[in-house]
Design a protein around this motif. Structure first.
Motif, PDB file in Angstrom:
ATOM      1  N   TYR A 154       0.796  -1.138  -0.115  1.00  0.00           N
ATOM      2  CA  TYR A 154       0.037  -0.038  -0.086  1.00  0.00           C
ATOM      3  C   TYR A 154       0.794   1.414  -0.184  1.00  0.00           C
ATOM      4  O   TYR A 154       1.689   1.481   0.706  1.00  0.00           O
ATOM      5  CB  TYR A 154      -1.050   0.165   1.217  1.00  0.00           C
ATOM      6  CG  TYR A 154      -2.201  -1.009   1.237  1.00  0.00           C
ATOM      7  CD1 TYR A 154      -3.380  -0.684   0.568  1.00  0.00           C
ATOM      8  CD2 TYR A 154      -1.911  -2.249   1.780  1.00  0.00           C
ATOM      9  CE1 TYR A 154      -4.337  -1.491   0.627  1.00  0.00           C
ATOM     10  CE2 TYR A 154      -3.097  -3.231   1.849  1.00  0.00           C
ATOM     11  CZ  TYR A 154      -3.878  -2.904   1.241  1.00  0.00           C
ATOM     12  OH  TYR A 154      -5.062  -3.791   1.222  1.00  0.00           O
ATOM     13  N   SER A 193       0.933   5.746  -0.741  1.00  0.00           N
ATOM     14  CA  SER A 193       0.163   6.950  -1.082  1.00  0.00           C
ATOM     15  C   SER A 193       1.367   8.229  -1.024  1.00  0.00           C
ATOM     16  O   SER A 193       1.931   8.158  -0.161  1.00  0.00           O
ATOM     17  CB  SER A 193      -0.847   7.022   0.057  1.00  0.00           C
ATOM     18  OG  SER A 193      -1.415   8.405  -0.135  1.00  0.00           O
ATOM     19  N   MET A 224      -0.784  10.044  -5.901  1.00  0.00           N
ATOM     20  CA  MET A 224      -1.471   8.805  -6.111  1.00  0.00           C
ATOM     21  C   MET A 224      -1.593   8.213  -4.886  1.00  0.00           C
ATOM     22  O   MET A 224      -0.483   8.204  -4.288  1.00  0.00           O
ATOM     23  CB  MET A 224      -0.903   8.130  -7.429  1.00  0.00           C
ATOM     24  CG  MET A 224      -1.825   6.939  -8.007  1.00  0.00           C
ATOM     25  SD  MET A 224      -1.243   6.719  -9.761  1.00  0.00           S
ATOM     26  CE  MET A 224      -1.357   8.044 -10.671  1.00  0.00           C
ATOM     27  N   TRP A 270      -2.262   3.870  -3.972  1.00  0.00           N
ATOM     28  CA  TRP A 270      -2.408   2.571  -4.727  1.00  0.00           C
ATOM     29  C   TRP A 270      -2.222   1.203  -3.915  1.00  0.00           C
ATOM     30  O   TRP A 270      -1.804   1.380  -2.852  1.00  0.00           O
ATOM     31  CB  TRP A 270      -1.762   2.505  -5.951  1.00  0.00           C
ATOM     32  CG  TRP A 270      -0.358   2.430  -5.827  1.00  0.00           C
ATOM     33  CD1 TRP A 270       0.720   1.251  -5.573  1.00  0.00           C
ATOM     34  CD2 TRP A 270       0.745   3.387  -5.622  1.00  0.00           C
ATOM     35  NE1 TRP A 270       1.992   1.539  -5.265  1.00  0.00           N
ATOM     36  CE2 TRP A 270       2.060   2.839  -5.335  1.00  0.00           C
ATOM     37  CE3 TRP A 270       0.696   4.845  -5.775  1.00  0.00           C
ATOM     38  CZ2 TRP A 270       3.331   3.547  -5.112  1.00  0.00           C
ATOM     39  CZ3 TRP A 270       1.644   5.622  -5.327  1.00  0.00           C
ATOM     40  CH2 TRP A 270       3.025   4.939  -5.117  1.00  0.00           C
ATOM     41  N   ASN A 329      -0.800  -2.942  -4.482  1.00  0.00           N
ATOM     42  CA  ASN A 329      -0.395  -3.924  -5.558  1.00  0.00           C
ATOM     43  C   ASN A 329      -0.532  -5.341  -4.898  1.00  0.00           C
ATOM     44  O   ASN A 329      -0.436  -5.379  -3.525  1.00  0.00           O
ATOM     45  CB  ASN A 329       1.073  -3.658  -6.125  1.00  0.00           C
ATOM     46  CG  ASN A 329       1.342  -2.707  -6.741  1.00  0.00           C
ATOM     47  OD1 ASN A 329       0.700  -2.459  -8.001  1.00  0.00           O
ATOM     48  ND2 ASN A 329       2.293  -1.990  -6.667  1.00  0.00           N
ATOM     49  N   SER A 371      -3.364  -4.493  -9.586  1.00  0.00           N
ATOM     50  CA  SER A 371      -3.114  -3.133  -8.943  1.00  0.00           C
ATOM     51  C   SER A 371      -4.490  -2.454  -8.972  1.00  0.00           C
ATOM     52  O   SER A 371      -5.221  -2.435  -9.767  1.00  0.00           O
ATOM     53  CB  SER A 371      -2.191  -2.390  -9.641  1.00  0.00           C
ATOM     54  OG  SER A 371      -1.010  -3.007  -9.541  1.00  0.00           O
ATOM     55  N   ALA A 402      -5.689   1.613  -7.979  1.00  0.00           N
ATOM     56  CA  ALA A 402      -5.075   3.387  -7.727  1.00  0.00           C
ATOM     57  C   ALA A 402      -6.097   4.344  -7.848  1.00  0.00           C
ATOM     58  O   ALA A 402      -7.180   4.092  -8.656  1.00  0.00           O
ATOM     59  CB  ALA A 402      -4.040   3.420  -8.555  1.00  0.00           C
ATOM     60  N   LYS A 413      -6.639   8.838  -7.814  1.00  0.00           N
ATOM     61  CA  LYS A 413      -5.891  10.205  -7.865  1.00  0.00           C
ATOM     62  C   LYS A 413      -6.907  11.061  -7.715  1.00  0.00           C
ATOM     63  O   LYS A 413      -7.848  11.378  -8.239  1.00  0.00           O
ATOM     64  CB  LYS A 413      -5.228  10.255  -9.289  1.00  0.00           C
ATOM     65  CG  LYS A 413      -4.583  11.478  -9.597  1.00  0.00           C
ATOM     66  CD  LYS A 413      -3.768  11.537 -11.041  1.00  0.00           C
ATOM     67  CE  LYS A 413      -2.937  12.852 -11.143  1.00  0.00           C
ATOM     68  NZ  LYS A 413      -1.804  12.673 -10.388  1.00  0.00           N
ATOM     69  N   GLY A 452      -8.183   0.308 -12.021  1.00  0.00           N
ATOM     70  CA  GLY A 452      -7.390  -0.992 -11.701  1.00  0.00           C
ATOM     71  C   GLY A 452      -6.952  -1.584 -12.865  1.00  0.00           C
ATOM     72  O   GLY A 452      -7.514  -1.450 -13.892  1.00  0.00           O
ATOM     73  N   LEU A 510       0.020  -1.617 -12.262  1.00  0.00           N
ATOM     74  CA  LEU A 510       0.289  -0.242 -11.699  1.00  0.00           C
ATOM     75  C   LEU A 510       0.616   0.716 -12.813  1.00  0.00           C
ATOM     76  O   LEU A 510       0.161   1.999 -12.550  1.00  0.00           O
ATOM     77  CB  LEU A 510       1.343  -0.238 -10.703  1.00  0.00           C
ATOM     78  CG  LEU A 510       1.560   1.150  -9.900  1.00  0.00           C
ATOM     79  CD1 LEU A 510       0.036   1.435  -9.158  1.00  0.00           C
ATOM     80  CD2 LEU A 510       2.569   1.061  -8.712  1.00  0.00           C
ATOM     81  N   CYS A 564      -2.499   1.602 -14.620  1.00  0.00           N
ATOM     82  CA  CYS A 564      -3.361   2.442 -13.598  1.00  0.00           C
ATOM     83  C   CYS A 564      -2.934   3.863 -13.717  1.00  0.00           C
ATOM     84  O   CYS A 564      -3.772   4.770 -13.913  1.00  0.00           O
ATOM     85  CB  CYS A 564      -3.198   1.854 -12.028  1.00  0.00           C
ATOM     86  SG  CYS A 564      -4.123   0.301 -12.071  1.00  0.00           S
ATOM     87  N   LYS A 565      -1.586   4.152 -13.556  1.00  0.00           N
ATOM     88  CA  LYS A 565      -0.776   5.504 -13.635  1.00  0.00           C
ATOM     89  C   LYS A 565      -1.347   5.956 -14.949  1.00  0.00           C
ATOM     90  O   LYS A 565      -1.508   7.377 -14.849  1.00  0.00           O
ATOM     91  CB  LYS A 565       0.557   5.431 -13.459  1.00  0.00           C
ATOM     92  CG  LYS A 565       0.640   5.081 -11.709  1.00  0.00           C
ATOM     93  CD  LYS A 565       2.266   5.119 -11.713  1.00  0.00           C
ATOM     94  CE  LYS A 565       2.722   4.727 -10.382  1.00  0.00           C
ATOM     95  NZ  LYS A 565       4.199   4.708  -9.898  1.00  0.00           N
TER      96      LYS A 565
END
Length: 362
Positions: free
Chosen positions: A197, A199, A203, A205, A207, A228, A230, A232, A265, A283, A286-287
């Motif tokens: 986890y 933060s 962001m 998130w 995993n 993942s 996440a 924002k 996700g 991830l 997601c980003k």
């Protein structure tokens, strides 16, 4: 879950196409938060979905991503099936149905005979710091916009929470508006198989990787699908700080009247290979999705979503007759109960028609 959404889809298709309310918002609405998963209101874009409970104190938005499955790719074709098929056919032609069933049970079922289950992506929890109880509460799903809203007044503050799943931008959008500043906390969490986890200001998130136990009926154990989730924060007029625990990642927001955040996700599943793919970075996906969506203002994101949703929703119209305007002021669940007692309600009657069609399809 597939059966539930099939039923809901038929219900929405019929219920929503009533000319008597065609020029207004077409809503399923309730005067209380959802007590269980099947009472929550769904939003989705085909890949991402969410069930919105509408709780004014500790909100839960349960998240789904289409490829999150336990298990691994295996060939479960029974190697003895072809050799015994003539014997099974002969038993059927002779009317020896019990023998045919026994043979089929031994030689036509998969090896292993079961598949592992679809799994939720996780949850987004929103913890509010209210002292009182909600008044003038309304929880709704506006069918012609695909937006789930929770509205209420509490501690002298008027709150409007909206949740929708944007297909154009492939994210779930959560917005909260208030007439007075308020404090709240947002947490992403998943109950099992999550190992990280994080933060920061950009962001939050988690995993993880699904770890299956060995099961002779469902396939080999081991570490399988990676995933993942996440979120924002893209807009707020409050003060934001990161929150991380052993089981969640998120934000604390103080003195805000407006908050908009994005959630998405992903997994390492490759649909072309029908298997996991070590080259896929969940991830990273997601980003990319969150950052791309963050390039649009909240107003434009909502406009894009509604336009896209209505391109599909408005293609068909259906009517069972018009209802009196007073019926629109009655919660959906109460309207359905009235119909069971013999009252005339064309909108709620669509629910009965949907049930009959669903029984036919099943």
């Amino acid at each position: 879950m597939c059966i539930l959404f099939k039923k809901l889809l038929i219900f929405i298709t019929l219920f929503s196409q009533i000319p008597g309310i065609a020029q207004q918002d077409l809503q399923l609405w309730y005067s209380n938060p959802a007590k269980q998963w099947t009472d929550a209101l769904p939003v989705g874009n085909g890949r991402l979905g969410a069930m919105v409970f509408g709780k004014y104190d500790h909100e839960r938005i349960q998240l789904n991503e289409e490829s999150v499955w336990a298990g691994s790719k295996i060939n479960n074709n029974n190697p003895q099936a072809s050799a015994h098929l003539p014997q099974i056919q002969a038993a059927l032609f002779k009317g020896a149905y019990k023998d045919a069933l026994d043979l089929s049970t031994r030689y036509l079922v998969g090896t292993p005979p079961r598949v592992r289950s679809y799994q939720p992506l996780g949850n987004l929890f929103i913890n509010y710091a209210w002292k009182g109880k909600a008044q003038q509460y309304k929880r709704s799903l506006t069918l012609n916009t695909g937006i789930a809203a929770t509205e209420y007044t509490i501690d002298g503050n008027k709150i409007i929470q909206e949740v929708y799943a944007s297909a154009p931008r492939d994210v779930i959008v959560v917005s909260i508006r208030a007439t007075r500043p308020f404090d709240t906390e947002f947490f992403l969490s998943r109950e099992q198989d999550t190992h990280e986890y994080k933060s920061n200001e950009n962001m939050a998130w988690f995993n993880g990787q699904i770890e299956d136990t060995e099961d002779t009926l469902a396939g080999p154990g081991g570490k399988h699908m990676r995933f993942s989730g996440a979120m924002k924060m893209i807009h707020t007029d409050g003060k934001v700080s990161s929150l991380i625990t052993d089981s969640s990642a998120g934000y604390r927001v103080k003195s805000a009247r407006n908050i908009v955040l994005l959630v998405t996700g992903a997994t390492d599943y490759n649909f072309d290979k029908l298997n996991f793919d070590a080259s896929i970075d969940p991830l990273g996906i997601c980003k990319t999705k969150l950052n791309n969506a963050a390039g649009f203002s909240p107003a434009v994101l909502k406009q894009m979503h509604v336009r896209d949703h209505r391109l599909f929703f408005d293609r068909v119209s259906f009517t069972l007759g018009e209802d009196k305007d007073a019926l629109m002021e009655i919660p959906t669940n109460e309207r359905l109960e009235r119909v069971k007692s013999g009252a005339t309600d064309h909108g709620a009657q669509a629910r009965k028609t949907a049930r009959e069609l669903t029984a036919y399809l099943e």
